[in-house]
Structure formats: structure tokens, C-alpha cells
Design a protein around this motif. Structure first.
Motif, PDB file in Angstrom:
ATOM      1  N   VAL A  16       0.403  -0.032   6.704  1.00  0.00           N
ATOM      2  CA  VAL A  16       1.564  -0.679   6.283  1.00  0.00           C
ATOM      3  C   VAL A  16       2.718   0.279   6.526  1.00  0.00           C
ATOM      4  O   VAL A  16       2.465   1.738   6.588  1.00  0.00           O
ATOM      5  N   SER A  33       2.765  -5.024   8.090  1.00  0.00           N
ATOM      6  CA  SER A  33       1.364  -4.886   7.637  1.00  0.00           C
ATOM      7  C   SER A  33       0.622  -4.856   8.913  1.00  0.00           C
ATOM      8  O   SER A  33       1.087  -6.192   9.725  1.00  0.00           O
ATOM      9  N   ALA A  76      -1.459  -0.235   1.708  1.00  0.00           N
ATOM     10  CA  ALA A  76      -2.427  -1.162   2.300  1.00  0.00           C
ATOM     11  C   ALA A  76      -3.715  -1.044   1.363  1.00  0.00           C
ATOM     12  O   ALA A  76      -4.473  -0.163   1.619  1.00  0.00           O
ATOM     13  N   VAL A 131      -1.090  -6.066   0.881  1.00  0.00           N
ATOM     14  CA  VAL A 131       0.011  -5.175   0.564  1.00  0.00           C
ATOM     15  C   VAL A 131       0.466  -5.117  -0.771  1.00  0.00           C
ATOM     16  O   VAL A 131       0.615  -6.020  -1.361  1.00  0.00           O
TER      17      VAL A 131
END
Length: 409
Positions: free
Chosen positions: A42, A57, A384, A388
Motif C-alpha cells: 500500500v 494498493s 495492507a 487496505v
């Protein structure tokens, strides 16, 4: 997680991973069973130029093509995010880096794609994604950088000389060197890679001007519990002096460069995963810059991250005191949720850190990023962790974060 997560199992267990398409991913990623896509890395980046940080992400999809997802911040709802925008990224994305490939250009993405298991001869790639002008938050089809049979772990990009010499450094298994791809005359095209020897098999890399000469230098976390520092040769910009190695904690798998005390030249911070046979909670190491020698570093100070399997590190001023703090994603032991450890710098002793505060994970945090995700002037955490996950900083409680808010990708 190859490189950052050593192979967790062998034999029949590894065969099961191969059949199911599971990857052991870099600075983000879970080898635990997930019946759908899972976010492996992320970042918080302003992708559409509106001054608001967006969520990016990399996502591994089980049984289908992998992708990157962008959620643009909703201008009418600070801290809210619009519907996900997907772009292809390759197979089994493990980590990502964001940066410009030219002056004034919107951020591009570099996505590292790993093979799913060592017995699978999949093509390992590093994908370069340029922004799609017709689709804000979307990216054009990826351009693959060849790494041969090597398994890429991590990448960093930057303008090496400040004169438009854009380069991508790739840490890849299968050799004791970094691969440096220098951009060609056309943005997004790259020359054949140059080999930069380092002190072991590289697992992560980062760029910053470490000695104050205006040229970007490179640091690689490597096997053997070392980081290698490669200073640019000021007499030959774009080339590098021989690496100098420094000991850190067990199995460093993520590295960041920042001046922790708010002034001076950058320090080095690593997340140390440990090993499967000898797990450790000593997941964070700091190499402070040697004040007497630009580009050199004092012996590492390694700290307890409060959990096992530290996979990723992020740096930012989390409590507004002008000193940079550290967040470490801890993957955790099998069948535990893992955590994110927040190390606040001790204002009474700059350069040292207080005992970390742990925020529980969901399936095992593999990546963490820091940024103001709701426009209140306070840094938040993006994680992450299956999906997310965002933890917003609580107003009036510097450096303290609220409950997780999950965004499916």
C-alpha cells in the motif's frame, strides 16, 4: 514471501502453495489462505493532483489476473474514498513504489511481481505503470522490465543526478547485486540494467542523497543481516562507488531513509523479519548518520517491535513534535493477527524511541504507509492487511490511532 518472508514451508506444503497460486510476498502479502484478492502493498500518493492523498494498493488475485487499485480521496467527504479503479499489474504483485518519470509528470508506479513458488518457472517481472490521462487514477498497460530468471523483491525510483536521469533500482534474488534500469530517451522506456554489487542477496532498496552532494545514493537491505550503502561517485554522476556494509537485525526485508531528528542527513531504518527457525521480535533497526562523516553511519540500534515477522517500515512525524516516528508492519506468527507497531521518538532524547504501541492486525499486516488521509493535518496509517485498512489519527491525541476502516480492493 521470498526475500522478506523466507519460504515458510517445504516439500508437500510448498507444493500446496504452488497449486493454489499463493505467493510469499514482499513488504506486504500473506501466505495464509484468502479466498479472493488480497492487498500485498500500500502507498499514499496524490495521483490526480488535487492536493489530497489517495490510496494505492497492489493486489494478488487467487485464480485470476492481479492488479493495482486506486481509491481517489473524495473531495466532498474528507477521509472518504471513491470506488476502486483497477489497472493490470502483472502476476503476483509483491511491492510497489511511486514516483515521477519526468519533470511535472503525474506519479507512475513500479510494481514488483514475484513467482508464486520457487518450483514454478514463471516469468518474474517488474512492471512500470504510467498514468492514463483519460482515466484519472487509472494506468496504461504495464511495461515489463526484464530481470531474467531472478525473483524481484523490491524497487525504488528517482532522478539520480537532479538533471532528469530517472532510474529504477531493483532488488532481486539470485545474485549479490542490484539491477539499475536507467530511463531511455522516451519516458517509460529503460535501458538494459546495470549491475551494482552489494554485500549479499538484496531484499529491499531505497534512494536518497546520503552525503549532501545533490546526487541520489542507494541503500540495499541484504541477506546476511546487512545493509549496503552505495554512494554516487561525484566525479562520475550516475555511477557508484563500491558498497560499504553495515550490520543490522536478523533478515532485513524493508528499508527507508530519512533524517529522523528532523535535521541533517538521512538515517537508515530497516524492518527485520527474522527467520522461521529463529523468529524474533527485534524487528526494527536504526543506523544513525555519523555526524563526523557524511555518507557514513554509526552502529545499528535494534529495537523490539513487540511482535514477530516485521515486514515493512514507514517513517513520518506522527505526533507533530517535529521529530520523525516509525511504523512497523508485523506479519505475526501463523494463526495470529499480527500488528502495526508505532515507535514515537522520545522528544527528551532525539534519535531514541519509546516503547512501541501495538495496533492489532486482521490477517497479518504486510505493508504500512503514513500520510494525511482525511485533510485534518494529522498523519494517518494505511495498512495492507487482507484489504487496505486505514487507521485515522484521533483528534487531540497526538500519535494515537483509531479503529481500522477496511476498503475492499
Amino acid at each position: 514471501m521470498t526475500g522478506r518472508h523466507p519460504w515458510l514451508t517445504l516439500g508437500l506444503a510448498m507444493l500446496a502453495f504452488a497449486v493454489l497460486g499463493f505467493g510469499l510476498l514482499n513488504c506486504g502479502g500473506s501466505d495464509r489462505f484468502q479466498p479472493r484478492s488480497t492487498s500485498t502493498a500500500v502507498a499514499a500518493v496524490d495521483l490526480n493532483g488535487d492536493g489530497r492523498l489517495d490510496l494505492v494498493s497492489a493486489n494478488a488475485a487467487f485464480g485470476g489476473p492481479s492488479f493495482v487499485t486506486v481509491r481517489l480521496q473524495d473531495p466532498s467527504q474528507p477521509g472518504g474514498f471513491q470506488a476502486p479503479i483497477r489497472s493490470g499489474a502483472g502476476v503476483n504483485p509483491a511491492s510497489l513504489a511511486a514516483g515521477s518519470l519526468g519533470a511535472g509528470a503525474r506519479p507512475s508506479l513500479v510494481v514488483v511481481n514475484q513467482q508464486a513458488a520457487p518450483m514454478i518457472g514463471a516469468a518474474n517481472t517488474v512492471s512500470v505503470l504510467q498514468p492514463d490521462a483519460a482515466r484519472p487514477g487509472g494506468f496504461l498497460a504495464p511495461v515489463a522490465l526484464p530481470v531474467g530468471t531472478r525473483n524481484p523483491m523490491d524497487a525504488a525510483l528517482g532522478d539520480l543526478t537532479g538533471q532528469g536521469v530517472i532510474a529504477i533500482a531493483v532488488a532481486a534474488d539470485g545474485g549479490s547485486d542490484l539491477l539499475l534500469f536507467v530511463q531511455g530517451p522516451t519516458p517509460g522506456s529503460f535501458q538494459a540494467p546495470v549491475s551494482l554489487p552489494v554485500g549479499g542477496v538484496p531484499t529491499a532498496t531505497a534512494m536518497a542523497d546520503l552525503d549532501g552532494d545533490g546526487l541520489l545514493d542507494i541503500v540495499a537491505a541484504t541477506s546476511g543481516n546487512l545493509v549496503s550503502v552505495l554512494l554516487q561517485d561525484p566525479a562520475h554522476p550516475g555511477s557508484f562507488l563500491p558498497h560499504v556494509d553495515y550490520a543490522v537485525g536478523s533478515n532485513p526485508v524493508s528499508v527507508k531513509l530519512a533524517a529522523l531528528a528532523g535535521s541533517g542527513l538521512p538515517d537508515i531504518v530497516t524492518a527485520n523479519f527474522g527467520t522461521e527457525l529463529v523468529p524474533t521480535t527485534l524487528g526494527m533497526s536504526v543506523l544513525a548518520h555519523d555526524p563526523a562523516h557524511a555518507g557514513r553511519f554509526l552502529p545499528a540500534v535494534t529495537a523490539d517491535a513487540g511482535d514477530y515477522g516485521s515486514t515493512c517500515v514507514a517513517v513520518g512525524d506522527l505526533d507533530g513534535d517535529g521529530l520523525l516516528d516509525i511504523a512497523v508492519a508485523n506479519y505475526g506468527l501463523l494463526d495470529t493477527p499480527g500488528s502495526v507497531a508505532v515507535f514515537r521518538q522520545d522528544p527528551a532524547h532525539p534519535g531514541t524511541f519509546l516503547t512501541p504501541t501495538l495496533y492489532p492486525g486482521i490477517v497479518g499486516p504486510g505493508s504500512v504507509a503514513i500520510g494525511d488521509l482525511d485533510g485534518d493535518g494529522l498523519p494517518d496509517l494505511a495498512i495492507a492487511d487482507g484489504d487496505v485498512v486505514v487507521r485515522h489519527q484521533l483528534a487531540g491525541q497526538p500519535g494515537v490511532f483509531g479503529p481500522p476502516v477496511a476498503y475492499r480492493q
